[in-house]
Design an enzyme around this catalytic site. Sequence first.
Site, PDB file in Angstrom:
ATOM      1  N   ALA A   1      -4.570   7.449  -4.083  1.00  0.00           N
ATOM      2  CA  ALA A   1      -3.215   6.973  -4.367  1.00  0.00           C
ATOM      3  C   ALA A   1      -3.339   5.473  -4.659  1.00  0.00           C
ATOM      4  CB  ALA A   1      -2.305   7.238  -3.183  1.00  0.00           C
TER       5      ALA A   1
ATOM      6  N   SER B   1       0.852  -1.194   0.000  1.00  0.00           N
ATOM      7  CA  SER B   1       0.000   0.000   0.000  1.00  0.00           C
ATOM      8  C   SER B   1       0.885   1.240   0.000  1.00  0.00           C
ATOM      9  CB  SER B   1      -0.937  -0.034   1.210  1.00  0.00           C
ATOM     10  OG  SER B   1      -1.924   0.959   1.098  1.00  0.00           O
ATOM     11  N   ASN B   2       0.363   2.367   0.408  1.00  0.00           N
ATOM     12  CA  ASN B   2       1.146   3.608   0.468  1.00  0.00           C
ATOM     13  C   ASN B   2       0.632   4.477   1.614  1.00  0.00           C
ATOM     14  OD1 ASN B   2      -1.054   5.388  -0.550  1.00  0.00           O
ATOM     15  ND2 ASN B   2      -0.846   4.048  -2.321  1.00  0.00           N
ATOM     16  N   ARG B   3       1.192   5.686   1.750  1.00  0.00           N
ATOM     17  CA  ARG B   3       0.938   6.500   2.940  1.00  0.00           C
ATOM     18  C   ARG B   3      -0.291   7.410   2.828  1.00  0.00           C
ATOM     19  NH1 ARG B   3       4.147  10.051   4.609  1.00  0.00           N
ATOM     20  NH2 ARG B   3       5.399  10.477   2.784  1.00  0.00           N
ATOM     21  N   SER B   4      -1.125   7.228   1.821  1.00  0.00           N
ATOM     22  CA  SER B   4      -2.293   8.116   1.700  1.00  0.00           C
ATOM     23  C   SER B   4      -3.246   7.924   2.880  1.00  0.00           C
ATOM     24  CB  SER B   4      -3.036   7.829   0.394  1.00  0.00           C
ATOM     25  OG  SER B   4      -4.253   8.539   0.374  1.00  0.00           O
TER      26      SER B   4
END
Length: 210
Positions: free
Chosen positions: A90, A21-24
């Site tokens: 994101a 995943s990512n930091r959104s």
Amino acid sequence: MNFLITAGPTREPLDPVRYLSNRSSGKMGYALAEAALELGHAVTLISGPVALKAPDVAVLHRIETAQQMWETMQHLIATAPPDIAICTAAVADYRPKFPQFQKIKKDTEALTLELERTPDILGSMRSLFGYKGLLIGFAAETENFIPNAQSKLQRKGCDLIIANDVSRTDIGFDSESNQVTLCYADGRLEELPKLSKRELAIIIIQRCQK
Ligand code: PMT
């Protein structure tokens, strides 16, 4: 007007307990949804997993993966096309090619993952979904902000793309503030000062109304 907004990250499963995943945080997308509501518009929100209170939107679709966001978007464009679509999410660009049904055991020293591309939701809006309304994307960049954003605008058929410097920790991912440049399809640039995501969202929605 009817707005369709995507927000938050996607999660791409590796096995039943792990994901890429990512930091959104979803804050920018949720702020846009709230601003559109405040300015009297109807809002449908497609949200990845976030820890935010859901705004009072007409319809909220909760999804986990890029594939689910793509399918939800395709269905909505076919059945209830909005006047304005804003892709703030994101979306993970890659996902594990062979997600495992059982938890991966740590019985080897190293593990190599094979990844494959996820579907490009913004890039499908015109070419595959046949969307004709106003199309707004974000470009999360760490270098060459404006040329990279303008190239995304052209490739994905956007009317406006919002260039976001995500190399800074005081703006962009998971912060309360943001600082962006609006890149219009006719080549115009509008550089905005550092603002709270709420203030910025109001300006973006106002630009959409013109
Ligand atoms: O959620 P926050 O913590 O508030 O952070 C806000 C934000 C930094 C996530 C937001 O402001 C932002 O920049 N969103 C875009 C993030 C992104 O994925 O950018 P990108 O340059 O990789 O993608 C370009 C555009 O294509 C984006 O509109 C994205 O939604 C879309 N995309 C990308 C990949 C994909 N498979 N499908 C897509 O639709």
